[in-house]
Scaffold this motif. Sequence first.
Motif, PDB file in Angstrom:
ATOM      1  N   TYR A  56       0.837  -1.206   0.000  1.00 44.59           N
ATOM      2  CA  TYR A  56       0.000   0.000   0.000  1.00 44.59           C
ATOM      3  C   TYR A  56       0.870   1.254   0.000  1.00 44.59           C
ATOM      4  CZ  TYR A  56      -3.227   3.615   1.509  1.00 44.59           C
ATOM      5  OH  TYR A  56      -3.955   4.771   1.588  1.00 44.59           O
ATOM      6  N   LYS A  57       1.886   1.265   0.835  1.00 37.59           N
ATOM      7  CA  LYS A  57       2.751   2.448   0.930  1.00 37.59           C
ATOM      8  C   LYS A  57       3.532   2.689  -0.362  1.00 37.59           C
ATOM      9  CE  LYS A  57       2.987   4.647   4.309  1.00 37.59           C
ATOM     10  NZ  LYS A  57       2.169   5.828   4.576  1.00 37.59           N
ATOM     11  N   LEU A  58       3.958   1.617  -1.039  1.00 35.76           N
ATOM     12  CA  LEU A  58       4.718   1.759  -2.291  1.00 35.76           C
ATOM     13  C   LEU A  58       3.829   1.769  -3.526  1.00 35.76           C
ATOM     14  CD1 LEU A  58       7.798  -0.520  -1.541  1.00 35.76           C
ATOM     15  CD2 LEU A  58       7.624   1.966  -1.339  1.00 35.76           C
ATOM     16  N   ARG A  59       2.504   1.688  -3.308  1.00 31.83           N
ATOM     17  CA  ARG A  59       1.531   1.785  -4.395  1.00 31.83           C
ATOM     18  C   ARG A  59       1.697   0.688  -5.459  1.00 31.83           C
ATOM     19  NH1 ARG A  59      -1.311   4.908  -1.250  1.00 31.83           N
ATOM     20  NH2 ARG A  59      -1.011   7.126  -1.401  1.00 31.83           N
ATOM     21  N   LYS A  61       0.496  -2.123  -7.821  1.00 31.49           N
ATOM     22  CA  LYS A  61      -0.775  -2.279  -8.523  1.00 31.49           C
ATOM     23  C   LYS A  61      -1.547  -3.508  -8.082  1.00 31.49           C
ATOM     24  CE  LYS A  61       0.578   0.139 -12.730  1.00 31.49           C
ATOM     25  NZ  LYS A  61       0.728   0.037 -14.182  1.00 31.49           N
ATOM     26  N   HIS A  62      -0.851  -4.600  -7.798  1.00 29.29           N
ATOM     27  CA  HIS A  62      -1.569  -5.817  -7.427  1.00 29.29           C
ATOM     28  C   HIS A  62      -2.250  -5.678  -6.060  1.00 29.29           C
ATOM     29  CE1 HIS A  62       2.245  -6.672  -5.352  1.00 29.29           C
ATOM     30  NE2 HIS A  62       1.575  -7.535  -4.615  1.00 29.29           N
ATOM     31  N   ILE A  63      -1.728  -4.826  -5.199  1.00 25.17           N
ATOM     32  CA  ILE A  63      -2.376  -4.594  -3.913  1.00 25.17           C
ATOM     33  C   ILE A  63      -3.694  -3.840  -4.137  1.00 25.17           C
ATOM     34  CG2 ILE A  63      -2.158  -3.479  -1.657  1.00 25.17           C
ATOM     35  CD1 ILE A  63      -0.339  -5.918  -1.994  1.00 25.17           C
ATOM     36  N   PHE A  64      -3.675  -2.850  -5.023  1.00 27.92           N
ATOM     37  CA  PHE A  64      -4.910  -2.135  -5.350  1.00 27.92           C
ATOM     38  C   PHE A  64      -5.940  -3.096  -5.939  1.00 27.92           C
ATOM     39  CE2 PHE A  64      -7.666   0.205  -8.234  1.00 27.92           C
ATOM     40  CZ  PHE A  64      -8.177   1.180  -7.378  1.00 27.92           C
ATOM     41  N   CYS A  65      -5.513  -3.950  -6.852  1.00 24.16           N
ATOM     42  CA  CYS A  65      -6.436  -4.918  -7.453  1.00 24.16           C
ATOM     43  C   CYS A  65      -6.967  -5.895  -6.404  1.00 24.16           C
ATOM     44  CB  CYS A  65      -5.744  -5.668  -8.588  1.00 24.16           C
ATOM     45  SG  CYS A  65      -5.452  -4.662 -10.044  1.00 24.16           S
ATOM     46  N   SER A  66      -6.144  -6.228  -5.424  1.00 30.74           N
ATOM     47  CA  SER A  66      -6.592  -7.097  -4.340  1.00 30.74           C
ATOM     48  C   SER A  66      -7.699  -6.429  -3.528  1.00 30.74           C
ATOM     49  CB  SER A  66      -5.402  -7.443  -3.444  1.00 30.74           C
ATOM     50  OG  SER A  66      -5.806  -8.225  -2.359  1.00 30.74           O
ATOM     51  N   TYR A  67      -7.553  -5.129  -3.273  1.00 31.82           N
ATOM     52  CA  TYR A  67      -8.619  -4.399  -2.583  1.00 31.82           C
ATOM     53  C   TYR A  67      -9.874  -4.346  -3.447  1.00 31.82           C
ATOM     54  CZ  TYR A  67      -5.614  -2.898   1.237  1.00 31.82           C
ATOM     55  OH  TYR A  67      -4.791  -2.871   2.327  1.00 31.82           O
ATOM     56  N   ARG A  81      -6.691   4.077  -8.676  1.00 28.34           N
ATOM     57  CA  ARG A  81      -7.110   5.267  -7.934  1.00 28.34           C
ATOM     58  C   ARG A  81      -6.933   4.988  -6.444  1.00 28.34           C
ATOM     59  NH1 ARG A  81     -12.606   6.290 -11.335  1.00 28.34           N
ATOM     60  NH2 ARG A  81     -11.564   6.867 -13.268  1.00 28.34           N
ATOM     61  N   TRP A  82      -5.772   5.321  -5.930  1.00 26.76           N
ATOM     62  CA  TRP A  82      -5.443   4.984  -4.546  1.00 26.76           C
ATOM     63  C   TRP A  82      -6.321   5.720  -3.545  1.00 26.76           C
ATOM     64  CZ3 TRP A  82      -3.089   0.867  -3.021  1.00 26.76           C
ATOM     65  CH2 TRP A  82      -2.227   0.227  -3.883  1.00 26.76           C
ATOM     66  N   GLY A  83      -6.856   6.851  -3.893  1.00 27.06           N
ATOM     67  CA  GLY A  83      -7.723   7.573  -2.991  1.00 27.06           C
ATOM     68  C   GLY A  83      -9.017   6.835  -2.696  1.00 27.06           C
ATOM     69  N   LYS A  87      -8.688   4.067   4.184  1.00 31.82           N
ATOM     70  CA  LYS A  87      -7.517   4.047   5.071  1.00 31.82           C
ATOM     71  C   LYS A  87      -7.684   2.999   6.164  1.00 31.82           C
ATOM     72  CE  LYS A  87      -5.321   7.897   3.687  1.00 31.82           C
ATOM     73  NZ  LYS A  87      -4.211   7.797   2.822  1.00 31.82           N
ATOM     74  N   SER A  88      -8.906   2.790   6.613  1.00 34.13           N
ATOM     75  CA  SER A  88      -9.135   1.782   7.650  1.00 34.13           C
ATOM     76  C   SER A  88      -8.787   0.387   7.149  1.00 34.13           C
ATOM     77  CB  SER A  88     -10.584   1.830   8.127  1.00 34.13           C
ATOM     78  OG  SER A  88     -11.473   1.581   7.051  1.00 34.13           O
ATOM     79  N   ASP A  89      -9.022   0.131   5.867  1.00 39.55           N
ATOM     80  CA  ASP A  89      -8.637  -1.162   5.293  1.00 39.55           C
ATOM     81  C   ASP A  89      -7.138  -1.237   5.045  1.00 39.55           C
ATOM     82  OD1 ASP A  89     -11.243  -2.035   5.302  1.00 39.55           O
ATOM     83  OD2 ASP A  89     -11.609  -1.513   3.207  1.00 39.55           O
ATOM     84  N   ALA A  90      -6.575  -0.151   4.551  1.00 44.77           N
ATOM     85  CA  ALA A  90      -5.153  -0.136   4.206  1.00 44.77           C
ATOM     86  C   ALA A  90      -4.261  -0.288   5.434  1.00 44.77           C
ATOM     87  CB  ALA A  90      -4.803   1.147   3.464  1.00 44.77           C
TER      88      ALA A  90
END
Length: 117
Positions: A56-59, A61-67, A81-83, A87-90
Amino acid sequence: MNNYEKKKKRIIALAYMHRYGWIAILFGCITVFPKAVFIFFGVGFIVSAIWSFVGYKLRWKHIFCSYQNAYRLPMTPNNIRWGWVKKSDAYGIPIILFVIGVASLVMFFVIFFNTSC
């Protein structure tokens, strides 16, 4: 299949690995070594927590897709779109996983030292 499609499929595969794959590996290890349940759970949960937090901190892409997968949305590795990620999940999910992992390791050492006497 062009390089763009290969990269997209690789990111989605990593997202599935982040979301489900580590659990399958964890249960596979427990099946092979049933006496080390607590140590495998502890290490697995801690590694997953670190992977999620650093990703999450290094942005990554696969972490975003996991969310996205967690929210039951289609994965879009080309539209990040990281926004949009709560934040509670991240932060909350890695903290919970880390606490469970540490508790599992503590249980392992408590059981190990109590049976050694």
